[in-house]
Design an enzyme around this catalytic site. Structure first.
Site, PDB file in Angstrom:
ATOM      1  CD  GLU A   1      -3.312  -0.530   1.965  1.00 58.91           C
ATOM      2  OE1 GLU A   1      -3.196   0.362   2.818  1.00 58.91           O
ATOM      3  OE2 GLU A   1      -4.309  -1.272   1.907  1.00 58.91           O
TER       4      GLU A   1
ATOM      5  CG  HIS B   1       8.931 -29.162   1.416  1.00 59.31           C
ATOM      6  ND1 HIS B   1       9.721 -30.226   1.081  1.00 59.31           N
ATOM      7  CD2 HIS B   1       9.405 -28.690   2.591  1.00 59.31           C
ATOM      8  CE1 HIS B   1      10.625 -30.412   2.032  1.00 59.31           C
ATOM      9  NE2 HIS B   1      10.469 -29.483   2.949  1.00 59.31           N
TER      10      HIS B   1
ATOM     11  CE  LYS C   1     -11.083   1.818   3.160  1.00 56.12           C
ATOM     12  NZ  LYS C   1     -10.598   2.516   4.360  1.00 56.12           N
TER      13      LYS C   1
END
Ligand code: PA5
Length: 463
Positions: A296, A325, A439
């Site tokens: 951000e 792995h 938003k």
């Protein structure tokens, strides 16, 4: 408790160690010094102007810390559960604290092993199945709800908040307000207004500290204090790192040096991926916190003069030894586009010698006489060594024992690094216009007044 500094090792990015093609020379690094000096001056000017507050947090007064601890004690008395409602910067720091200092399995522990402190959960996502399952498993009269939102209006957190308030009100009647703490802007936003109207206890997030830089405010400190984390020592650790990194001189400031290394690899050497790989489960949430801080703060369309730059390296989090792995094959032999940070813990707080409970010989008889801690330590070392031989740049942070003092240093180290790195990219590391845009669109789609204009073109919900 012995207070130890964390160590930062970077020789495995140097040309002499990983080769001419992918290594950096000391000259390349020191050539950054004048830019770093200028970026440091910019940060100091913003600090002096009161625009950024995170640099001052380690120096918060003892009385302020005492008040947070006091309130945490009062509010959590008799509670079995503390539920934090918050998302992004309003949640990731607290979660990192819980997992690093207590354990990722803290909530599984009995009350006695928790030393009487409540369980601590972070709701974060708004998946209704998870959230409603969670509430259905809790007793409202034993639950403290902590709503954390700087803006006080984030749809995810506020929806959960309304559901939780309703749940408490229906079950507890008049006493419900005792079960709520709101942590938000000192004056503005819907959460502040509701808290004042309903008489909830509140704590302030300083105006000049944004979400992802707020772990050392009540955002991280209050939940930490609720479960008995020593927040005074945490701040002491942050203070020690702040003092260590006071100078802009790259030779003496590891946070700035790390910023330069990552910036240089991204913009000059085609390595835009920054992997953080702790070799400790307790630091996986810290890597999540770092990922948000990095993404951000540095991922920006516009530079500080308003020109399109589309900047930003991509943070990735991995876990050692598990991801050996899973992702390591790619890091080892895939494209040369990554810088990898290892975080090593030298002494685990609980270790176990591997036994050999068999009466016959097998090829596993090399394992006993070692501890699991040694095994994970050797695995980190082996991985770092193999990456070095494959000409892959890595840096390593070493922590003697993971405690509040070490974690405080780590939080501050990365906040400072990312702030300086942002200025090196010539972007504002403290805003998040992309998040705000999302938003606004959500508000529009949910029918919030004043936000209609953002969704005129997408009303029919096709992209
Ligand atoms: O770092 C940030 O600023 C964001 O991630 C915010 O923390 C997040 O969007 C939540 O915002 P708020 O605290 O206003 O609810």
């Amino acid at each position: 408790m012995k207070k130890r500094g964390i160590s930062y090792e970077y020789h495995t990015i140097l040309k002499d160690i990983i080769g001419e093609k992918h290594g950096l020379s000391m000259d390349e690094i020191t050539a950054y010094q004048s830019r770093v000096d200028a970026a440091h001056r910019t940060l100091m000017e913003w600090k002096e102007a009161g625009e950024i507050g995170f640099l001052d947090l380690p120096f918060s007064s003892e009385a302020w810390v005492r008040d947070i601890v006091q309130k945490a004690r009062e509010k959590s008395k008799g509670m079995e559960t503390c539920l934090v409602l918050g998302i992004g910067g309003s949640s990731l720091g607290g979660k990192a604290l819980r997992d690093a200092i207590k354990s990722p399995l803290y909530n599984e522990m009995s009350q006695e092993r928790r030393r009487g402190f409540p369980r601590l959960y972070f709701a974060e996502n708004i998946d209704p199945e998870t959230f409603m399952t969670f509430l259905s498993l809790r007793m409202p009269n034993k639950t403290l709800v902590v709503a954390i939102s700087k803006s006080g209006g984030t749809a995810e957190t506020m929806s959960q908040f309304l559901i939780a308030v309703d749940w408490l009100k229906r079950n507890l009647g008049n006493t419900y307000a005792n079960h709520i703490v709101a942590i938000t802007d000192p004056k503005e936003g819907p959460l502040r207004g509701i808290a004042e109207e309903e008489g909830f206890d509140t704590l302030d997030i300083p105006k000049n500290v944004g979400g992802r830089f707020s772990v050392l405010t009540p955002v991280g400190l209050f939940p930490a204090a609720v479960i008995g984390i020593d927040i005074k020592t945490l701040l002491e650790g942050a203070r020690a790192m702040a003092k260590r990194c006071e100078t802009p001189n790259l030779a003496d400031n590891p946070a700035y040096l790390n910023a330069v290394i990552h910036h240089c690899y991204d913009v000059k050497r085609g390595k835009p991926l920054s992997v953080m790989m702790p070799y400790a489960d307790s630091l996986l949430s810290f890597a999540d916190w770092y990922r948000q801080l990095y993404a951000e703060s540095l991922g920006k369309r516009l530079d500080r003069q308003g020109r399109e730059v589309f900047s930003g390296p991509t943070p990735i989090r991995a876990l050692g030894a598990t991801d050996q792995h899973s992702q390591l094959q790619l890091y080892m032999e895939g494209p040369f586009n990554k810088v990898i940070t290892f975080i090593r813990v030298e002494h685990f707080r609980w270790d176990v010698e591997i036994p050999y409970p068999l009466s016959y010989q097998t090829s596993l008889d090399y394992l006993p006489n070692h501890t699991l801690g040694q095994l994970i330590g050797f695995e980190q070392f082996a991985t770092a060594h193999a990456l070095k031989n494959n000409h892959r740049p890595t840096v390593t942070i070493k922590i003697e024992t993971l405690d509040e003092y070490a974690l405080g240093q780590l939080f501050y180290f990365y906040e400072l690094q990312v702030a300086l790195q942002g200025v090196l990219y010539n972007v504002n590391p403290f805003d998040q216009p992309g998040v705000e845009w999302g938003k606004k669109l959500t508000y529009g789609l949910m029918g919030r007044k004043g936000y209609e204009k953002y969704v005129e073109k997408i009303r029919n919900k096709t992209l």
